[in-house]
Design an enzyme around this catalytic site. Structure first.
Site, PDB file in Angstrom:
ATOM      1  N   LEU A 183       0.984  -1.309   0.019  1.00 28.52           N
ATOM      2  CA  LEU A 183      -0.034  -0.045  -0.042  1.00 28.52           C
ATOM      3  C   LEU A 183       0.793   1.224   0.010  1.00 28.52           C
ATOM      4  CD1 LEU A 183      -2.615  -0.740   2.657  1.00 28.52           C
ATOM      5  CD2 LEU A 183      -2.954  -0.897   0.050  1.00 28.52           C
ATOM      6  N   ASP A 184       0.321   2.353  -0.344  1.00 15.52           N
ATOM      7  CA  ASP A 184       1.052   3.566  -0.558  1.00 15.52           C
ATOM      8  C   ASP A 184       1.263   4.164   0.808  1.00 15.52           C
ATOM      9  OD1 ASP A 184       1.276   3.683  -3.348  1.00 15.52           O
ATOM     10  OD2 ASP A 184      -0.787   4.702  -3.425  1.00 15.52           O
ATOM     11  N   LYS A 185       2.197   4.750   1.082  1.00 15.09           N
ATOM     12  CA  LYS A 185       2.689   5.305   2.375  1.00 15.09           C
ATOM     13  C   LYS A 185       1.570   6.105   3.196  1.00 15.09           C
ATOM     14  CE  LYS A 185       5.365   9.140   4.881  1.00 15.09           C
ATOM     15  NZ  LYS A 185       6.146  10.095   4.421  1.00 15.09           N
ATOM     16  N   ARG A 194      -6.105   5.964  -7.348  1.00 16.72           N
ATOM     17  CA  ARG A 194      -5.806   7.084  -7.426  1.00 16.72           C
ATOM     18  C   ARG A 194      -5.852   7.812  -8.851  1.00 16.72           C
ATOM     19  NH1 ARG A 194      -0.657   7.646  -3.941  1.00 16.72           N
ATOM     20  NH2 ARG A 194      -0.716   9.672  -4.201  1.00 16.72           N
TER      21      ARG A 194
END
Length: 360
Positions: free
Chosen positions: A173-175, A275
């Site tokens: 997952l992204d930060k 996104r």
């Protein structure tokens, strides 16, 4: 085992051979496309500094055209391999057994060590949690799951010059994206779950607050996704056949006046997929600075509403995206398992404020 300076730099030679059928292409463009974590400006500077040879001769111009069969050597400065060490970082463990662990990742936690953040990651926390030993890329060939505590079969560097390893990880997952992740403790579990991800049988749903009202209320978006030619840190919708194909299903959960709480279901798992697809539909995720969701996209941008939205963005300075559910077939028992994690407190408060002030 002593940990090296994570910012130690060493020189390495990257070799590239232009394949048959390649159309003539600028040297700086080709090297940028083939080099991880490179920008065109850095590549151009390296060429001008005499760090790139073509067919045994130092290249003089970034604009030099490469032809099929050309041999390119780049003398690059890279980070030395990072030693991934256990760190006592609290984890929100949703489920755990002998072969896997499911965690609810908080905002701000990077998934694995890499350039710029060699520690403080989910992998560091997982190693501590399972009582594992430190590990470097050089150790992988002789690594034992029992010593590391996490699977290592797919933990190796993904490209030449990659400085780190990713024990236990089968996805990421992204930060600043929160929510559910599964990590594996054995190579067998990693292989079985990895196959489920590859065959798209993993059940993943996300909740996101996006700008605007979705019309239609539910649907499917598909496109090719790849690195933006202007900024390789950003993903973008690309022409057909360029990058990787991606598909996302979406559904309205609750519509407000100028925003929507939406559910997204991944059919593929590309970098920044939700996104980028949300932004491509004209509905960027609230707070997403990378894809222009950190500004007023719909509705009034003056007076009290401007102040209201800016206060929300200040209180929630990241994309409002949460990995809400995760389901898979257990690699050891064959049982279908499904997990759910509620919205984190800051995102739940954000949605409640929008609902109260800007309810449809």
């Amino acid at each position: 085992m002593s940990a090296p300076d994570p910012y130690e730099r060493v020189e390495a030679v990257l070799t590239l051979d232009v394949p048959p059928g390649q159309s003539p292409i600028r040297l700086d463009v080709y090297v940028t496309e083939k080099t991880a974590n490179a920008t065109r400006s850095k590549v151009q500077r390296g060429i001008k500094d005499g760090r790139v040879d073509v067919n045994g001769k130092t290249a003089k111009k970034p604009s030099m055209l490469l032809q099929p069969g050309d041999h390119v050597e780049c003398r690059v400065i890279k980070m030395a391999p990072i030693e991934v060490v256990p760190e006592d970082i609290p984890l929100d463990v949703v489920y755990e057994d002998d072969v896997l662990i499911v965690v609810n990742k908080p905002a701000g936690m990077v998934v694995h060590p890499a350039y710029g953040h060699p520690s403080g990651t989910l992998v560091n926390a997982l190693l501590w949690h399972v009582g594992g030993d430190p590990i470097r890329a050089d150790d992988l060939e002789d690594a034992d799951d029992d010593d590391v505590g996490l699977s290592t079969s797919t933990a190796g560097p993904r490209f030449e010059g990659d400085p780190t390893v990713r024990p236990g990880l089968v996805h990421r997952l992204d930060k600043d994206t929160t929510g559910l992740m599964v990590a594996t403790k054995t190579d067998t579990a990693a292989a079985i779950l990895g196959k489920q991800f590859a065959e798209r049988t993993i059940r993943r749903r996300y909740l996101a607050l996006v700008w605007g009202v979705l019309d239609p209320e539910e649907g499917r978006v598909e496109s090719w996704l790849g690195r933006s030619p202007r900024d390789r840190r950003v993903m973008s919708v690309r022409p057909e056949g360029e990058g990787k194909w991606a598909a996302t299903r979406y559904q309205t959960v609750e519509a407000f006046r100028d925003m929507t709480l939406a559910r997204f279901q991944l059919e593929t798992g590309r970098t920044h997929q939700i996104r980028v697809h949300a932004s491509s539909m004209g509905h960027p995720v609230f707070g997403d600075a990378t894809y222009k969701g950190d500004r007023i996209v719909y509705g009034s941008a003056v007076g009290t509403r401007k102040a209201f939205i800016h206060n929300l963005l200040k209180a929630h300075p990241r994309q409002a995206l949460h990995a809400h559910t995760l389901g898979f077939t257990h690699p050891a028992t064959g049982q279908d398992m499904d997990f759910e994690a509620p919205l984190p407190a800051d995102t739940a408060h954000l949605v409640e404020r929008i609902r109260t002030i800007e309810g449809a």
